[in-house]
Design a protein around this motif. Structure first.
Motif, mmCIF file in Angstrom:
data_model
loop_
_atom_site.group_PDB
_atom_site.id
_atom_site.type_symbol
_atom_site.label_atom_id
_atom_site.label_comp_id
_atom_site.label_asym_id
_atom_site.label_seq_id
_atom_site.Cartn_x
_atom_site.Cartn_y
_atom_site.Cartn_z
ATOM 1 N N VAL A 153 38.079 39.451 36.510
ATOM 2 C CA VAL A 153 38.060 40.570 37.178
ATOM 3 C C VAL A 153 39.732 41.086 37.316
ATOM 4 O O VAL A 153 39.701 42.177 37.703
ATOM 5 C CB VAL A 153 37.655 40.397 38.603
ATOM 6 C CG1 VAL A 153 36.083 40.121 38.885
ATOM 7 C CG2 VAL A 153 38.368 39.279 39.456
ATOM 8 N N ALA A 195 46.381 31.865 44.055
ATOM 9 C CA ALA A 195 45.088 31.986 43.751
ATOM 10 C C ALA A 195 44.120 31.408 44.401
ATOM 11 O O ALA A 195 42.873 31.924 44.303
ATOM 12 C CB ALA A 195 45.046 31.719 41.915
ATOM 13 N N SER A 250 40.685 26.523 44.086
ATOM 14 C CA SER A 250 40.005 26.186 43.096
ATOM 15 C C SER A 250 41.337 26.195 41.726
ATOM 16 O O SER A 250 41.307 25.542 40.852
ATOM 17 C CB SER A 250 39.042 27.302 42.468
ATOM 18 O OG SER A 250 39.521 28.472 42.311
ATOM 19 N N TYR A 257 44.651 23.566 37.772
ATOM 20 C CA TYR A 257 45.787 23.909 37.145
ATOM 21 C C TYR A 257 47.333 23.095 37.811
ATOM 22 O O TYR A 257 47.960 22.854 36.733
ATOM 23 C CB TYR A 257 46.261 25.273 37.213
ATOM 24 C CG TYR A 257 45.077 26.262 36.487
ATOM 25 C CD1 TYR A 257 44.792 25.863 35.152
ATOM 26 C CD2 TYR A 257 44.757 27.170 37.254
ATOM 27 C CE1 TYR A 257 43.777 26.593 34.790
ATOM 28 C CE2 TYR A 257 43.770 28.070 36.814
ATOM 29 C CZ TYR A 257 43.243 28.034 35.398
ATOM 30 O OH TYR A 257 42.348 28.708 35.039
ATOM 31 N N THR A 305 44.967 37.651 54.666
ATOM 32 C CA THR A 305 46.094 37.161 54.363
ATOM 33 C C THR A 305 47.280 37.515 55.122
ATOM 34 O O THR A 305 47.554 38.759 55.127
ATOM 35 C CB THR A 305 46.679 37.203 52.708
ATOM 36 O OG1 THR A 305 45.672 36.462 52.007
ATOM 37 C CG2 THR A 305 48.010 36.583 52.294
ATOM 38 N N SER A 306 48.132 36.572 55.694
ATOM 39 C CA SER A 306 49.354 37.048 56.516
ATOM 40 C C SER A 306 50.204 37.522 55.654
ATOM 41 O O SER A 306 50.518 36.899 54.604
ATOM 42 C CB SER A 306 49.623 36.016 57.385
ATOM 43 O OG SER A 306 48.667 35.620 58.524
HETATM 44 N N1 LIG Z 1 49.774 28.607 53.052
HETATM 45 C C1 LIG Z 1 49.487 29.947 53.745
HETATM 46 O O1 LIG Z 1 49.939 30.153 55.072
HETATM 47 C C2 LIG Z 1 48.542 30.987 53.143
HETATM 48 C C3 LIG Z 1 48.492 32.206 53.634
HETATM 49 C C4 LIG Z 1 47.448 33.060 52.987
HETATM 50 C C5 LIG Z 1 46.919 32.943 51.845
HETATM 51 N N2 LIG Z 1 47.234 31.550 51.178
HETATM 52 C C6 LIG Z 1 46.545 31.284 50.042
HETATM 53 O O2 LIG Z 1 47.093 32.183 49.235
HETATM 54 C C7 LIG Z 1 45.781 32.510 48.075
HETATM 55 C C8 LIG Z 1 45.955 33.857 47.350
HETATM 56 O O3 LIG Z 1 46.118 34.877 48.721
HETATM 57 P P1 LIG Z 1 45.827 36.296 48.330
HETATM 58 O O4 LIG Z 1 45.664 37.075 49.578
HETATM 59 O O5 LIG Z 1 46.738 36.868 47.321
HETATM 60 O O6 LIG Z 1 44.441 36.494 47.673
HETATM 61 P P2 LIG Z 1 43.449 37.667 46.776
HETATM 62 O O7 LIG Z 1 42.276 37.193 46.947
HETATM 63 O O8 LIG Z 1 44.286 38.778 47.127
HETATM 64 O O9 LIG Z 1 43.912 37.151 45.501
HETATM 65 C C9 LIG Z 1 43.792 35.900 44.501
HETATM 66 C C10 LIG Z 1 43.784 36.076 43.170
HETATM 67 O O10 LIG Z 1 43.741 34.886 42.696
HETATM 68 C C11 LIG Z 1 42.754 35.020 41.509
HETATM 69 N N3 LIG Z 1 42.097 33.826 41.304
HETATM 70 C C12 LIG Z 1 41.249 33.277 42.223
HETATM 71 N N4 LIG Z 1 40.807 31.992 41.571
HETATM 72 C C13 LIG Z 1 41.495 31.978 40.631
HETATM 73 C C14 LIG Z 1 41.361 30.887 39.674
HETATM 74 N N5 LIG Z 1 40.778 29.637 39.638
HETATM 75 N N6 LIG Z 1 42.213 30.977 38.393
HETATM 76 C C15 LIG Z 1 43.000 32.319 38.245
HETATM 77 N N7 LIG Z 1 42.982 33.074 39.294
HETATM 78 C C16 LIG Z 1 42.226 32.960 40.362
HETATM 79 C C17 LIG Z 1 41.877 36.199 41.835
HETATM 80 O O11 LIG Z 1 41.147 36.662 40.808
HETATM 81 C C18 LIG Z 1 42.771 37.027 42.580
HETATM 82 O O12 LIG Z 1 43.553 37.741 41.592
HETATM 83 C C19 LIG Z 1 44.389 32.524 49.078
HETATM 84 O O13 LIG Z 1 43.464 31.890 48.331
HETATM 85 C C20 LIG Z 1 45.190 31.275 50.216
HETATM 86 O O14 LIG Z 1 44.514 30.035 49.755
HETATM 87 C C21 LIG Z 1 47.973 30.590 51.881
#
Ligand SMILES: NC(=O)c1ccc[n+]([C@@H]2O[C@H](COP(=O)([O-])OP(=O)(O)OC[C@H]3O[C@@H](n4cnc5c(N)ncnc54)[C@H](O)[C@@H]3O)[C@@H](O)[C@H]2O)c1
Length: 261
Positions: free
Chosen positions: A36, A65, A68, A73, A240-241
């Motif tokens: 996507v 990401a 998963s 990875y 997401t914050s």
């Molecule tokens: N530590 C923290 O406080 C904190 C806070 C917010 C988000 N996060 C983490 O950050 C991640 C990303 O946040 P975001 O807002 O950018 O999410 P998002 O949904 O906007 O983007 C996620 C991206 O990763 C891609 N993706 C998903 N699974 C994948 C895979 N297996 N391989 C390759 N690409 C993959 C999606 O297609 C998308 O482009 C969240 O899933 C969350 O786990 C952590």
């Protein structure tokens, strides 16, 4: 420094924009996405396999990401001798995955860094740990609607909650495994402090808040610490914050800086 991104979503785009403002100092060379993910957040290509990503010879891969991607990875990246930054720390509540990532980092010349993300005070928490901690409690409150699609929906009528309501109270492992989409902050508190079993997590549906509010309470030989963050959402992903992306930017800035703070 050559940076590769895992993911092409809200965080990846903000990090890429920031790096673009730093020129060659922080240069995003490619992002690994899902089918996507078609258009990158900058002038770099999106690839669809780890082999293609590592062919760009990054100095560091930034995971933004999801769980998963950490499972798929993290170990291969470290085994390839490439440094890794993880923001989806909630994935590491899976003890087998955490053991695998730690073992890969220990046998690699590369290192894995867990970014603070939306948890305030990680520096103080992990410093305080060195003198011994007696209590770490994280209370995370979100508007009732934000708990839709979680197990809280089965026990509570989220549309009718009129006062702050505790929807979960337990340890960080149970919290992260029961509420995986809300696991990152609890997992980071556990990993920086007392571990998953000894860290208490309270999740609250609060109609009086409009943002994600995390309160961290720490006690130990160092004294006591209370911190609260009222986190604004990311422009492209209300779940997401914004500070999660900012925290990655700070880490990357420090990686390239002569003076680190
Ligand atoms: N530590 C923290 O406080 C904190 C806070 C917010 C988000 N996060 C983490 O950050 C991640 C990303 O946040 P975001 O807002 O950018 O999410 P998002 O949904 O906007 O983007 C996620 C991206 O990763 C891609 N993706 C998903 N699974 C994948 C895979 N297996 N391989 C390759 N690409 C993959 C999606 O297609 C998308 O482009 C969240 O899933 C969350 O786990 C952590």
């Amino acid at each position: 420094m050559k940076i590769a991104l895992l993911g092409n979503g809200a965080i990846a785009k903000l990090v890429a924009q920031f790096c673009a403002s730093r020129g060659k100092t922080l240069q995003v060379v490619a992002a690994l996405g899902l089918p996507v993910d078609k258009i990158s957040g900058g002038g770099y290509p999106i690839v669809y396999s780890l082999g293609e990503l590592l062919a760009f010879a990054p100095d560091v891969v930034v995971e933004c990401a999801g769980h998963s991607a950490v499972a798929a990875y993290a170990a291969p990246i470290l085994d390839a001798g490439v440094n890794l930054i993880i923001v989806s720390t909630g994935s590491l509540a899976d003890a087998a995955l955490w053991d695998m990532v730690k073992a890969a980092a220990e046998r690699s010349t590369a290192r894995v860094k867990l970014v603070a993300g939306a948890l305030p005070g990680v520096d103080a928490l992990s410093a305080a740990k060195l003198a011994g901690l007696t209590k770490v409690t994280l209370r995370s409150a979100k508007p009732p609607q934000a708990w839709k699609g979680t197990p809280a929906e089965k026990t509570f009528d989220l549309d009718k909650i009129a006062a702050p309501t505790v929807i979960f109270s337990g340890n960080a492992r149970q919290a992260a495994l029961t509420f995986p989409k809300n696991a990152n902050v609890a997992a980071t508190a556990a990993l920086a402090g007392l571990g998953f079993e000894a860290t208490t997590v309270v999740l609250v549906a609060d109609p009086g808040v409009t943002k994600n509010v995390h309160q961290l309470e720490v006690e130990g030989a160092f004294g006591a610490l209370t911190l609260e963050i009222k986190a604004n959402p990311s422009p492209d992903n209300p779940k997401t914050s914004h500070i999660a992306a900012l925290s990655i930017m700070r880490l990357l800035e420090n990686e390239a800086a002569a003076v680190v703070i």
